[in-house]
Design a protein around this motif. Structure first.
Motif, PDB file in Angstrom:
ATOM      1  N   GLN A  56       0.814  -1.235   0.000  1.00 41.13           N
ATOM      2  CA  GLN A  56       0.000   0.000   0.000  1.00 41.13           C
ATOM      3  C   GLN A  56       0.845   1.283   0.000  1.00 41.13           C
ATOM      4  O   GLN A  56       0.295   2.371   0.158  1.00 41.13           O
ATOM      5  N   VAL A  61      -0.365   3.976  -2.700  1.00 41.73           N
ATOM      6  CA  VAL A  61      -1.778   4.340  -2.835  1.00 41.73           C
ATOM      7  C   VAL A  61      -1.930   5.850  -2.972  1.00 41.73           C
ATOM      8  O   VAL A  61      -1.278   6.610  -2.263  1.00 41.73           O
ATOM      9  N   ARG A  62      -2.753   6.282  -3.924  1.00 37.36           N
ATOM     10  CA  ARG A  62      -3.091   7.703  -4.033  1.00 37.36           C
ATOM     11  C   ARG A  62      -4.524   7.857  -4.516  1.00 37.36           C
ATOM     12  O   ARG A  62      -5.101   6.913  -5.041  1.00 37.36           O
ATOM     13  N   PRO A  63      -5.106   9.043  -4.310  1.00 30.93           N
ATOM     14  CA  PRO A  63      -6.518   9.222  -4.682  1.00 30.93           C
ATOM     15  C   PRO A  63      -6.717   9.449  -6.178  1.00 30.93           C
ATOM     16  O   PRO A  63      -5.873  10.066  -6.832  1.00 30.93           O
ATOM     17  N   ARG A 118     -14.273   9.874  -4.961  1.00 33.07           N
ATOM     18  CA  ARG A 118     -12.818   9.788  -4.824  1.00 33.07           C
ATOM     19  C   ARG A 118     -12.508   8.368  -4.412  1.00 33.07           C
ATOM     20  O   ARG A 118     -13.136   7.850  -3.488  1.00 33.07           O
ATOM     21  N   GLN A 147      -9.308   5.277  -3.769  1.00 36.18           N
ATOM     22  CA  GLN A 147      -7.885   5.057  -3.528  1.00 36.18           C
ATOM     23  C   GLN A 147      -7.417   3.921  -4.446  1.00 36.18           C
ATOM     24  O   GLN A 147      -8.093   2.894  -4.527  1.00 36.18           O
ATOM     25  N   ARG A 148      -6.303   4.112  -5.116  1.00 33.06           N
ATOM     26  CA  ARG A 148      -5.786   3.041  -5.968  1.00 33.06           C
ATOM     27  C   ARG A 148      -4.288   2.873  -5.766  1.00 33.06           C
ATOM     28  O   ARG A 148      -3.584   3.831  -5.471  1.00 33.06           O
TER      29      ARG A 148
END
Ligand code: FES
Length: 263
Positions: free
Chosen positions: A232, A235-237, A244, A246-247
């Motif tokens: 993780q 992870v960024r939005p 929105r 998270q990926r």
């Protein structure tokens, strides 16, 4: 499918004042690559520095028939300092190819790539893909100085029209670029954008894409640790419709639809 393999250094040479090109002989199991994917390289330890660490690096070139894999990198930290010490015949552990690469929808006949710095290296394999698929490609290559514009010869060798813009004043200013891209759009010459390496360029393409209804893709640059979706760290939005989400850049990306990226 990704695999871990032992590759052998064929060459590791400077290409300009800032970047080096690493060419590896690599086995077939890691050469089923797609433009936009990356590898985790187990960089050698430069003397007196950290233990071995894997570093994500986007693919600059690959050729399954010739058994070749290439990376373009800037010496900027312990990992890349270690890479720079490699000489022909040395072994390098590689893990990949990883992540999701670029797509090219059927109707995207006229492609425009706009990128800066090492982002141009990430987009380099797209040029071959565009040529193989019979698409027209315009590559707008931005750099601090004209001699630092990367991949220009490679883009040309795959039939792309290349436009070099730079900061001295050749002019890579946002206003000049916007005018250039608008002129191309007005001439009916852009079905899709591709970008990497600059938030400023991404923002400009997002704005123009929204205004003209032109889709596009961006290869995100992000700090990573595991590179395989486990930790993780990346992870960024992103924007998904009104939501929105998270990926993980390493797993769901590093290539995303341009409109979904949040800067
Ligand atoms: Fe570990 Fe992406 S780098 S999940």
């Amino acid at each position: 499918r990704c695999a871990e393999a032992r590759a052998i250094v064929r060459a590791n040479t400077p290409v300009n004042g800032e970047y080096r090109l690493l060419t590896l002989d690599a086995p077939a199991e890691v050469l089923d690559c797609h433009p936009g994917q990356f590898f985790q390289l187990l960089c050698p330890e430069p003397e007196g520095e950290h233990p071995y660490l894997r570093r994500p690096m986007s693919i600059y070139g690959y050729d399954a028939e010739a058994g070749r894999l290439q990376f373009l990198y800037k010496v900027a930290g312990a990992g890349t300092r270690g890479l720079a010490t490699l000489v022909p015949g040395d072994a390098l552990n590689v893990l990949g190819p990883l992540g999701q690469g670029f797509t090219m929808e059927e109707g995207w006949r006229n492609l425009m790539l706009v990128a800066r710095g090492v982002g141009l290296a990430t987009l380099a394999p797209l040029a071959r893909m565009a040529q193989q698929e019979g698409r027209r490609l315009t590559a707008v290559c931005s750099a601090r100085r004209a001699d630092l514009a990367m991949s220009v010869d490679l883009f040309r060798s795959f039939g792309a029209e290349v436009i070099v813009v730079h900061d001295e004043d050749g002019s890579s200013s946002p206003e000049a670029l916007e005018a250039l891209i608008r002129a191309r759009i007005a001439a009916g010459g852009v079905d899709a954008f591709y970008t990497c390496g600059s938030s400023r360029l991404l923002r400009l393409l997002q704005t123009l894409g929204a205004e003209y209804g032109i889709p596009g893709e961006v290869a995100m640059e992000q700090q990573m640790a595991c590179g395989i979706g486990m930790c993780q760290a990346c992870v960024r939005p992103f924007r998904e419709g009104d939501r929105r989400v998270q990926r993980r850049v390493c797993r769901e990306g590093p290539v995303f639809p341009m409109a979904e990226a949040i800067l």
